[in-house]
Design a protein around this motif. Structure first.
Motif, PDB file in Angstrom:
ATOM      1  N   ALA A 141       0.857  -1.188   0.000  1.00  0.00           N
ATOM      2  CA  ALA A 141       0.000   0.000   0.000  1.00  0.00           C
ATOM      3  C   ALA A 141       0.894   1.240   0.000  1.00  0.00           C
ATOM      4  CB  ALA A 141      -0.916   0.000   1.218  1.00  0.00           C
ATOM      5  N   TRP A 142       0.976   1.926  -1.114  1.00  0.00           N
ATOM      6  CA  TRP A 142       1.867   3.078  -1.220  1.00  0.00           C
ATOM      7  C   TRP A 142       1.444   4.206  -0.277  1.00  0.00           C
ATOM      8  CZ3 TRP A 142       5.879   4.143  -5.081  1.00  0.00           C
ATOM      9  CH2 TRP A 142       6.293   2.976  -5.731  1.00  0.00           C
ATOM     10  N   SER A 143       0.170   4.261   0.062  1.00  0.00           N
ATOM     11  CA  SER A 143      -0.296   5.305   0.976  1.00  0.00           C
ATOM     12  C   SER A 143       0.189   5.082   2.402  1.00  0.00           C
ATOM     13  CB  SER A 143      -1.826   5.380   0.962  1.00  0.00           C
ATOM     14  OG  SER A 143      -2.400   4.132   1.354  1.00  0.00           O
ATOM     15  N   ASP A 144       0.803   3.916   2.661  1.00  0.00           N
ATOM     16  CA  ASP A 144       1.332   3.615   3.998  1.00  0.00           C
ATOM     17  C   ASP A 144       2.789   4.043   4.152  1.00  0.00           C
ATOM     18  OD1 ASP A 144      -1.116   2.523   4.532  1.00  0.00           O
ATOM     19  OD2 ASP A 144      -0.449   0.437   4.545  1.00  0.00           O
ATOM     20  N   TYR A 145       3.272   4.878   3.243  1.00  0.00           N
ATOM     21  CA  TYR A 145       4.686   5.271   3.275  1.00  0.00           C
ATOM     22  C   TYR A 145       5.085   5.916   4.594  1.00  0.00           C
ATOM     23  CZ  TYR A 145       3.275  10.148   2.686  1.00  0.00           C
ATOM     24  OH  TYR A 145       2.722  11.389   2.885  1.00  0.00           O
ATOM     25  N   ARG A 195       5.107  12.783   7.239  1.00  0.00           N
ATOM     26  CA  ARG A 195       6.167  13.120   6.281  1.00  0.00           C
ATOM     27  C   ARG A 195       5.568  13.389   4.904  1.00  0.00           C
ATOM     28  NH1 ARG A 195       9.158   8.448   4.023  1.00  0.00           N
ATOM     29  NH2 ARG A 195       8.299   9.183   2.047  1.00  0.00           N
ATOM     30  N   GLU A 196       6.139  14.348   4.194  1.00  0.00           N
ATOM     31  CA  GLU A 196       5.746  14.534   2.802  1.00  0.00           C
ATOM     32  C   GLU A 196       6.171  13.305   2.018  1.00  0.00           C
ATOM     33  OE1 GLU A 196       7.054  18.245   1.171  1.00  0.00           O
ATOM     34  OE2 GLU A 196       6.214  19.431   2.825  1.00  0.00           O
ATOM     35  N   GLU A 197       5.363  12.892   1.065  1.00  0.00           N
ATOM     36  CA  GLU A 197       5.576  11.585   0.437  1.00  0.00           C
ATOM     37  C   GLU A 197       6.935  11.458  -0.230  1.00  0.00           C
ATOM     38  OE1 GLU A 197       3.605   8.497  -2.808  1.00  0.00           O
ATOM     39  OE2 GLU A 197       2.564  10.361  -2.304  1.00  0.00           O
ATOM     40  N   MET A 198       7.373  12.451  -0.983  1.00  0.00           N
ATOM     41  CA  MET A 198       8.564  12.309  -1.801  1.00  0.00           C
ATOM     42  C   MET A 198       9.786  13.040  -1.262  1.00  0.00           C
ATOM     43  SD  MET A 198       7.308  10.186  -3.830  1.00  0.00           S
ATOM     44  CE  MET A 198       8.805   9.928  -4.767  1.00  0.00           C
ATOM     45  N   GLN A 199       9.663  13.656  -0.089  1.00  0.00           N
ATOM     46  CA  GLN A 199      10.838  14.294   0.498  1.00  0.00           C
ATOM     47  C   GLN A 199      10.752  14.251   2.014  1.00  0.00           C
ATOM     48  OE1 GLN A 199      11.112  18.455  -0.508  1.00  0.00           O
ATOM     49  NE2 GLN A 199       8.910  18.776  -0.383  1.00  0.00           N
ATOM     50  N   ASN A 200      11.897  14.432   2.640  1.00  0.00           N
ATOM     51  CA  ASN A 200      11.977  14.300   4.090  1.00  0.00           C
ATOM     52  C   ASN A 200      11.689  15.624   4.787  1.00  0.00           C
ATOM     53  OD1 ASN A 200      12.670  11.472   4.274  1.00  0.00           O
ATOM     54  ND2 ASN A 200      14.599  12.043   3.303  1.00  0.00           N
TER      55      ASN A 200
END
Length: 424
Positions: A141-145, A195-200
């Motif tokens: 589940a990508w939304s669980d990042y 956390r923002e999905e694609m950056q820390n």
């Protein structure tokens, strides 16, 4: 002659009675009535199935998948985890990861790889060239990042690929590694830490973490971040270079293998299970690729299972995984042959005493040593059961597609398996 026939008939009935007991209890259970259930129970010493209920049907295994990763590790690794491969090239040191997750991991022993890198005097370069994986497994589940149980998969994890936040007094908090303190952004709309999905960049509410508690947030990993984290901690620059190393490399081990296995099994650590499959790949001369590692393990170690496993990741996060109860029971037989009983039972959660089974099977003497497997609408339990007569059984009890609270299914599994312990 009559005495012999009588004993044979008693033994035969004993095996049949386990099957009758299972079928009766499962069919009459109001808790299990609207779900998919499969069970297989075998005698460990005789390798003979004593009871089955849909044991040949395929189920979503969830974290029972970790039993397959565990066995793969036992087949490929020795007493210590291979932590790093390196090449001394003139006045340079070029290193690459093996998938080992232990470097600076907050819940594992100190890694010898850290000391090795710390004490080297020459310039150090890290190459990720042998890494062929995506950061997430198939079917995740990508939304669980942002959730603690889904760190990204990398060639050489650092700090477990997470940021660990700990709550202190007066709404203060600490974070490890400390570099993430400057990446915090107050956000009145945030719930906890997001956390923002694609950056820390970590958005947080006023109360980041309650006092005395901790929260792990997966970090968005890149090769550049790996060397930056290492450079920060080692107090020396590690540089990135993307080149193949197609010659024989030297290797240094990091931590005892059992410390990784125990942590993975006791708390059902997904990150360790995923990285274990990369370790298997490295040990077998493969690129760091989970799909290739699984294919190799099936071909070389699992071709004799009753049913071919549909195996897609190391941890069981993927709902693409499908195993049958009788194949898991057969796998447990193979695991038992690879590891002494005392050591194995220390690694697995034990009923009423440790890990994910601490609150189930509470008895003065543990009689269940097993791995849980949970997703939404899924609860499985597979492992070893010691009967009151002292017999050791292997079992797999799988439950899929239920709509009741998971706690009710767990209690019903506990009741039925306790009956096996008491009666047989």
């Amino acid at each position: 002659m009559r005495t012999l026939l009588f004993l044979v008939s008693i033994l035969t009935l004993s095996g049949c009675s386990v099957s009758r007991y299972l079928n009766k209890e499962i069919r009459n259970s109001s808790v299990l009535s609207q779900q998919h259930t499969g069970v297989s129970i075998s005698d460990l010493k005789e390798n003979k199935e004593l009871g089955s209920y849909q044991g040949n049907k395929y189920f979503t295994p969830a974290s029972n998948t970790k039993l397959f990763s565990f066995y793969a590790g036992l087949c490929a690794l020795g007493d210590s985890i291979p932590g790093l491969e390196y090449l001394e090239w003139g006045e340079l040191l070029i290193v690459r990861g093996t998938g080992d997750p232990s470097l600076l991991h907050p819940d594992l022993p100190h890694s010898k790889v850290f000391d090795f890198l710390k004490n080297r005097k020459e310039p150090i370069f890290f190459t990720p060239y042998n890494f062929e994986n995506k950061r997430f497994g198939p079917g995740w589940a990508w939304s669980d990042y942002n959730d603690y149980y889904q760190p990204e998969v990398t060639a050489m994890p650092v700090y477990g690929n997470i940021a660990r936040f700990k709550g202190g007094p007066s709404q203060q908090f600490t974070v490890s590694p400390a570099r993430w303190k400057q990446a915090m952004v107050f956000d009145s709309l945030a719930s906890g830490i997001q956390r923002e999905e694609m950056q820390n960049v970590f958005h947080h509410s006023k109360l980041v973490v309650p006092q005395g508690l901790e929260q792990d947030i997966p970090v968005r990993m890149t090769d550049l971040l790996t060397v930056q984290l290492l450079s920060d901690t080692l107090k020396k620059e590690i540089k990135l270079i993307n080149i193949p190393l197609d010659i024989e490399l030297q290797r240094i081990n990091s931590i005892p293998s059992d410390s990784l296995y125990s942590r993975m099994m006791q708390v059902s650590d997904n990150m360790l299970a995923e990285q274990l499959m990369l370790l298997y790949a490295s040990a077998n001369g493969l690129p760091l690729n989970t799909e290739k590692a699984i294919a190799h393990a099936i071909e070389h170690h699992l071709k004799d299972l009753p049913d071919k496993p549909i195996w897609k990741d190391g941890s069981g996060l993927s709902r693409y995984n499908l195993f049958t109860p009788r194949s898991i029971a057969a796998l447990l037989q193979k695991i038992y042959l690879k590891m002494p009983q005392e050591r194995l039972f220390q690694i697995l959660p034990s009923g009423g005493k440790s890990g994910t089974l601490k609150n189930l099977f509470k008895d003065s003497t543990p009689f269940i040593f097993a791995k849980t497997g949970s997703l939404s609408n899924v609860f499985n339990l597979s492992g070893f059961l010691i009967t009151k007569k002292g017999n050791i059984l292997v079992f797999s009890f799988m439950n899929n597609n239920f709509t009741r609270p998971s706690s009710e299914v767990r209690k019903e599994v506990e009741r039925i398996l306790t009956g096996v312990h008491d009666k047989f």
